[in-house]
Design an enzyme around this catalytic site. Sequence first.
Site, PDB file in Angstrom:
ATOM      1  N   ASP A  60      -5.167  -8.178  -4.504  1.00  0.00           N
ATOM      2  CA  ASP A  60      -5.338  -9.332  -3.625  1.00  0.00           C
ATOM      3  C   ASP A  60      -5.665 -10.586  -4.418  1.00  0.00           C
ATOM      4  OD1 ASP A  60      -4.749  -8.576  -0.974  1.00  0.00           O
ATOM      5  OD2 ASP A  60      -6.511  -7.290  -0.972  1.00  0.00           O
ATOM      6  N   HIS A  96       0.814  -1.211   0.000  1.00  0.00           N
ATOM      7  CA  HIS A  96       0.000   0.000   0.000  1.00  0.00           C
ATOM      8  C   HIS A  96       0.850   1.264   0.000  1.00  0.00           C
ATOM      9  CE1 HIS A  96      -3.242  -2.819   0.813  1.00  0.00           C
ATOM     10  NE2 HIS A  96      -3.937  -1.946   0.139  1.00  0.00           N
ATOM     11  N   CYS A 105     -10.583  -2.363  -9.909  1.00  0.00           N
ATOM     12  CA  CYS A 105      -9.929  -1.253  -9.201  1.00  0.00           C
ATOM     13  C   CYS A 105      -8.537  -1.599  -8.687  1.00  0.00           C
ATOM     14  CB  CYS A 105     -10.808  -0.751  -8.063  1.00  0.00           C
ATOM     15  SG  CYS A 105     -11.079  -1.985  -6.784  1.00  0.00           S
ATOM     16  N   GLU A 123     -12.046 -10.234  -4.937  1.00  0.00           N
ATOM     17  CA  GLU A 123     -10.586 -10.250  -4.791  1.00  0.00           C
ATOM     18  C   GLU A 123     -10.087 -11.529  -4.139  1.00  0.00           C
ATOM     19  OE1 GLU A 123      -9.311  -6.920  -2.387  1.00  0.00           O
ATOM     20  OE2 GLU A 123     -11.021  -7.076  -1.056  1.00  0.00           O
TER      21      GLU A 123
HETATM   22  C1  PEP Z   1      -7.072  -4.991  -4.501  1.00  0.00           C
HETATM   23  O1  PEP Z   1      -6.860  -5.889  -3.684  1.00  0.00           O
HETATM   24  O2  PEP Z   1      -6.869  -5.100  -5.723  1.00  0.00           O
HETATM   25  C2  PEP Z   1      -7.594  -3.685  -4.054  1.00  0.00           C
HETATM   26  C3  PEP Z   1      -7.958  -2.766  -4.903  1.00  0.00           C
HETATM   27  O3  PEP Z   1      -7.614  -3.441  -2.718  1.00  0.00           O
HETATM   28  P1  PEP Z   1      -6.304  -3.137  -1.847  1.00  0.00           P
HETATM   29  O4  PEP Z   1      -5.151  -2.899  -2.780  1.00  0.00           O
HETATM   30  O5  PEP Z   1      -6.602  -1.948  -1.017  1.00  0.00           O
HETATM   31  O6  PEP Z   1      -6.154  -4.388  -1.040  1.00  0.00           O
HETATM   32 MG    MG Z   2      -7.649  -5.763  -1.673  1.00  0.00          MG
END
Ligand code: PEP
Ligand code: MG
Length: 544
Positions: free
Chosen positions: A453, A188, A500, A429
């Site tokens: 994920d 992140h 996303c 995910e």
């Molecule tokens: C993902 O897992 O692709 C997602 C968009 O959520 P995060 O990256 O916040 O886990």
């Molecule tokens: Mg995620």
Amino acid sequence: MTQFSGKSVYKGIALGKVRVLRKQDEAVRRRKTEDAKSEILRVAEAGERAKEQLRNLYDKALGQVGEVSAAIFEVHQMMLEDEDYLESIRNIIRTESVNAEYAVAVTGDNFFKMFAAMEDDYMKARASDVKDISNRLIRILEGREDNDLTSMAPSILVADDLTPSETVQMDKEKILAFVTVHGSSNSHTAILARLRNIPALIGVPMDLGEIQDGMWAVVDGFAGTVLFNPDEGERARARKRIEEERENFRLLEELKGKETVTIDGRKLKLYANIGSVSDIGYVLENDAEGIGLFRSEFLYLGREDFPTEEEQFLAYRQAAQTMGGKKVIIRTLDIGADKQADYFNLGEEENPAMGYRGIRICLKQQDIFKTQLRAIFRAAVFGNISIMYPMITSVEEVQEIFRVVKEVQGELDGAKTPYKYPEQGIMIETPAAVMISDELAGLVDFFSIGTNDLTQYTLAIDRQNEKLDDFYNPHHKAILRMIRMVTENAHKHGKWVGLCGELGADLGLTEEFVRMGLDELSVSPSMVLKVRKKIREMESGAEN
Ligand code: PEP
Ligand code: MG
């Protein structure tokens, strides 16, 4: 000049002075001393200095985030005057004839454990405060600078590693680039760097002991290199390339206000991902058509206690109002794994990515979940808000979510609080959610595929583990087939489907995504215009 290579997380060029962020909790050394009196005096002086720093932080926070959030710095000042805490430090110095740093560290540990074991949630949450004030005292005693970056001039930030809660507190205007020894490109922290258009390199094998604050450096996110102490020629070259980059951005600007549509007329919704309300500026600046993922957990990070319903309501309302009727998809709290906040007291886990996180926490600790739902439902009155739930693996979870949602509606109705029922979606995910996406599609209004994920769980590769970066392949056939399958299942039920994860901005896949029939892509704001350009230059040859 010394050059190192690393892995680039965001392609851009930066030139500036370095600021080294050293680890706060390095082990404290125990030294024997004959002079207990002077050690006790050092503690008293460090306490005064700490209170002065906290008064300054309080004043700054008051202006920036308001009285409620600033209050924590007042609490810390009071804790520094607590007689039990101070007497424990003095006592260890006297009885063990040891240095002040060690006595503070031991007292900090003991008090941390004592608070963490308390029943009362408020007192429990004070455990991390004791740790914080003890670390502050130790830093002062060791003559180290405070890691408060609020007064820093714009700099290239060099660190061993950065956690999301450290990154989220930083002021983007002050960070020219990140360069870290560790970190993985799917973490992140890396996502935040991309979101804020900050050139970033990870996995750079440098010795932080050799790098000093104030040194010049050039970060080249295209080549994946950082050059310390560049000569005048290198600096001039970097300035020229920064100017060229700006020119490229200016060319993309021409796409602002234009539709995201293929040559043969297939339209896509092109949204942006954000971590906080302050990121909405980048969304508008880059002309995204909505917010496809508001990672609400960042509201919970970098603070000492849960955000209240009111604080959350104000943040979501501001997002809805600032976007002026454009869609804002708020993802409910996805804390856990790399996104940790001490006050949740989640404890150590063998396997945090597959642990107690996201919707699992919300369904187990429903008070936290309901507070957030109330805030989102209330804010929905002020704009075009949708809600989506992360980490779904089963139909039963979705049914339980809707049971809680109903309860919240009942409470809001009972209190005659104005609210609006937002469009309801889930993230796809986990491989489990993909495999039952035909059933899930019947329950919700939309899907948003989280490829970050989904890749980690499908390929059994921890996205945080830097050693596995070379194995983390989101282009893997398995992932692409899953995206296709989810899209088909959503469409069979007449539901829309977006993506996303970071893969949404992969220009090498844009054509494939459009052809598969995805209805929406949500990418980091800096990628919006590049993806729009790609789509406007292609034929859809739509299969769906
Ligand atoms: C993902 O897992 O692709 C997602 C968009 O959520 P995060 O990256 O916040 O886990
Ligand atoms: Mg995620």
